[in-house]
Design a protein around this motif. Structure first.
Motif, PDB file in Angstrom:
ATOM      1  N   ASP A  70       0.855  -1.188   0.000  1.00  0.00           N
ATOM      2  CA  ASP A  70       0.000   0.000   0.000  1.00  0.00           C
ATOM      3  C   ASP A  70       0.888   1.235   0.000  1.00  0.00           C
ATOM      4  OD1 ASP A  70      -2.468   1.340  -0.069  1.00  0.00           O
ATOM      5  OD2 ASP A  70      -2.478   1.632   2.105  1.00  0.00           O
ATOM      6  N   VAL A  71       0.365   2.317  -0.573  1.00  0.00           N
ATOM      7  CA  VAL A  71       1.039   3.613  -0.590  1.00  0.00           C
ATOM      8  C   VAL A  71      -0.002   4.647  -0.196  1.00  0.00           C
ATOM      9  CG1 VAL A  71       2.321   5.279  -1.992  1.00  0.00           C
ATOM     10  CG2 VAL A  71       2.557   2.822  -2.461  1.00  0.00           C
ATOM     11  N   THR A  72       0.321   5.494   0.776  1.00  0.00           N
ATOM     12  CA  THR A  72      -0.687   6.426   1.300  1.00  0.00           C
ATOM     13  C   THR A  72      -0.749   7.712   0.486  1.00  0.00           C
ATOM     14  OG1 THR A  72       0.855   7.563   2.759  1.00  0.00           O
ATOM     15  CG2 THR A  72      -0.219   5.599   3.641  1.00  0.00           C
ATOM     16  N   ASP A  73      -1.818   8.466   0.697  1.00  0.00           N
ATOM     17  CA  ASP A  73      -1.875   9.827   0.184  1.00  0.00           C
ATOM     18  C   ASP A  73      -0.908  10.707   0.977  1.00  0.00           C
ATOM     19  OD1 ASP A  73      -3.966   9.472  -1.753  1.00  0.00           O
ATOM     20  OD2 ASP A  73      -5.381   9.314  -0.089  1.00  0.00           O
TER      21      ASP A  73
ATOM     22  N   VAL B  19       4.675  10.692   2.486  1.00  0.00           N
ATOM     23  CA  VAL B  19       4.015   9.558   1.840  1.00  0.00           C
ATOM     24  C   VAL B  19       4.603   8.277   2.442  1.00  0.00           C
ATOM     25  CG1 VAL B  19       3.613   8.360  -0.352  1.00  0.00           C
ATOM     26  CG2 VAL B  19       3.689  10.870  -0.289  1.00  0.00           C
TER      27      VAL B  19
ATOM     28  N   PHE C  91       2.821  11.025 -10.647  1.00  0.00           N
ATOM     29  CA  PHE C  91       2.709  10.357  -9.345  1.00  0.00           C
ATOM     30  C   PHE C  91       1.285   9.865  -9.135  1.00  0.00           C
ATOM     31  CE2 PHE C  91       1.889  10.512  -4.689  1.00  0.00           C
ATOM     32  CZ  PHE C  91       2.757   9.506  -4.306  1.00  0.00           C
TER      33      PHE C  91
ATOM     34  N   LEU D 199       0.304   5.975  -8.710  1.00  0.00           N
ATOM     35  CA  LEU D 199      -0.408   5.552  -7.507  1.00  0.00           C
ATOM     36  C   LEU D 199      -1.759   4.919  -7.864  1.00  0.00           C
ATOM     37  CD1 LEU D 199      -0.062   5.614  -4.426  1.00  0.00           C
ATOM     38  CD2 LEU D 199      -1.095   7.892  -4.420  1.00  0.00           C
TER      39      LEU D 199
ATOM     40  N   GLN E 153      -0.910   1.438  -8.808  1.00  0.00           N
ATOM     41  CA  GLN E 153      -0.556   0.663  -7.604  1.00  0.00           C
ATOM     42  C   GLN E 153      -1.814   0.242  -6.845  1.00  0.00           C
ATOM     43  OE1 GLN E 153       1.954  -0.611  -5.850  1.00  0.00           O
ATOM     44  NE2 GLN E 153       0.814  -0.873  -3.952  1.00  0.00           N
ATOM     45  N   ARG E 154      -2.799   1.143  -6.784  1.00  0.00           N
ATOM     46  CA  ARG E 154      -3.988   0.891  -5.972  1.00  0.00           C
ATOM     47  C   ARG E 154      -5.067   0.109  -6.705  1.00  0.00           C
ATOM     48  NH1 ARG E 154      -4.648   6.702  -2.812  1.00  0.00           N
ATOM     49  NH2 ARG E 154      -2.859   6.383  -1.440  1.00  0.00           N
TER      50      ARG E 154
ATOM     51  N   ARG F 221     -10.248   2.730  -6.426  1.00  0.00           N
ATOM     52  CA  ARG F 221      -9.683   3.451  -5.279  1.00  0.00           C
ATOM     53  C   ARG F 221      -9.001   4.711  -5.841  1.00  0.00           C
ATOM     54  NH1 ARG F 221      -4.982   1.212  -1.351  1.00  0.00           N
ATOM     55  NH2 ARG F 221      -4.887   3.074  -0.063  1.00  0.00           N
TER      56      ARG F 221
ATOM     57  N   GLY G 238      -4.846  10.749  -5.576  1.00  0.00           N
ATOM     58  CA  GLY G 238      -4.669  12.166  -5.871  1.00  0.00           C
ATOM     59  C   GLY G 238      -5.843  12.686  -6.664  1.00  0.00           C
TER      60      GLY G 238
END
Lengths: 252, 252
Positions: free
Chosen positions: A53-56, A101, B36, B40, B43-44, B141, B144
């Motif tokens: 997982d990668v956060t905002d 992040v 980015f 992301l 990734q999600r 999901r 950004g």
């Protein structure tokens, strides 16, 4: 998850063996300005850097455990400035910034329990020590300012069980997957198995073959080499415990 | 790859059936300032957006085909400004910029050939038409500024072969993987299979069940909704042909 609440309240301990059956994750936290490079490094090097997982930016919440707070719920953190370790702390609330992040990265704890379940002995666990890890002569595919060597973990596996160990871990690509190499440490640029770059030297039993897996220390090695102005990570062995069962990351 | 050279020299044609055995990819090109968010988003949402490669800013080369030029080697491109389609062109060299990042995304052409090899009929191919695609009521999901619905492709599969179709495609997660849904279009918010949002209506044979896979149109739908100032994509059906065999993306 009660063990995370204990860490939030200040308990410091290694997480190995805690919350059995649940996925544990490596943590890397970087400013937004470095996050594209890190995300690309993970995309390009999925075996050593499997991103769970990668956060905002600024968020300290993760889809892996919706009730967790990434600033407090690991038992111990490391603080890095310009690639140098400057502190180890149990809480990073006072260091948190709106541009941070968080990257949660799969960890070999998940596949070690799958190996044991399949009847493959895991010598480092039997010996009560940390796994052996080595920098290799294999370069990761660079991404922007991030580059560095592949770091591998090594486990001595009985020769007759090497195929089973490959098959069991190949089914778990989100926690490093199949080995990257079997036998022949010299062809990975490892001169001496008895002197690992990280972790402890693990003893071989007669008939054991060294088997090498991509290791979650790889992104930390790249960060140390690339020297971002600020970073946070988990302290070695002090992982983030998720709400996600290990079986989530087993392939069909 | 000679077919890519023909496209470089100006040939415009759909790529379906070209270079059999080699992976074809969707292309999305965005300015670094949006990259980015896109990385992301992939990734999600790995099922609709399986990222096969992501380039360095400004680079038009990819690890999927080292001799290729991403500015010329697709047969047809689309140019987008603020979410609006403004042109279709066979070459984007005069639109290229130093800050552009290219995303190469897995495509269902790979798993269609695996289905046929396994004895599962693919009705859209038999009928000589494009697959049916639908916007669903399931949200991706967000990442950004990027958000949007899951878009799915639908293939009618004989009921007795649905389990095999699931197993074959589950082994190919980098080209959308297992279906996201079997039967019951209404629970995906699809009112009428005969009126797809993209592609053609595909006819059912008696005993066929609708099976839904995550679709590579999903990121384009998110881009249209999120309106970046500038983007390039492949034109529908006019994909990037890689040097990578389809079997590379089969799991063990």
């Amino acid at each position: 998850m009660s063990v995370r609440l204990a860490y939030r309240e200040g308990l410091v301990e290694p997480t190995s063996g805690r919350a059995p059956g649940y996925t544990q994750a490596n943590l890397v936290v970087l400013p937004r300005e470095w996050a594209f490079d890190m995300l690309l490094f993970g995309q390009r090097n999925p075996q050593p850097v499997p991103l769970l997982d990668v956060t905002d930016p600024g968020s300290y919440q993760t889809a892996l455990a919706e009730d967790a707070d990434l600033r407090t719920d690991l038992p111990l953190y490391r603080v890095w400035e310009n690639g140098e370790l400057v502190a180890e702390v149990p809480d990073v609330r006072d260091l948190w910034r709106d541009d941070l992040v968080s990257f949660l990265i799969g960890c070999s704890f998940s596949f070690e329990s799958a190996l044991i379940d399949a009847g493959v002995p895991v010598r480092n666990i039997d010996q009560g020590i940390n796994v052996s890890m080595y920098r290799t002569s294999v370069d990761c595919r660079p991404a922007g300012r991030l580059s560095g060597p592949l770091v591998v973990s090594m486990r001595p596996i009985p020769a007759a069980l090497v195929p089973l160990a490959v098959q069991v871990t190949a089914r778990m690509p989100k926690v490093h997957g199949a080995p990257v190499h079997v036998g022949s440490p010299e062809s990975l640029g490892i001169p001496d198995l008895a002197t690992p770059d990280f972790g402890d030297p693990v003893s071989f039993e007669p008939g054991d073959i060294p088997v090498f897996w991509a290791c979650g220390v790889t992104p930390q090695a790249a960060l140390m080499a690339s020297r971002p102005p600020f970073a946070l990570t988990h302290a070695p062995g002090h992982m983030f415990i998720t709400n996600t069962p290990n079986t989530t990351y087993h392939l069909p």
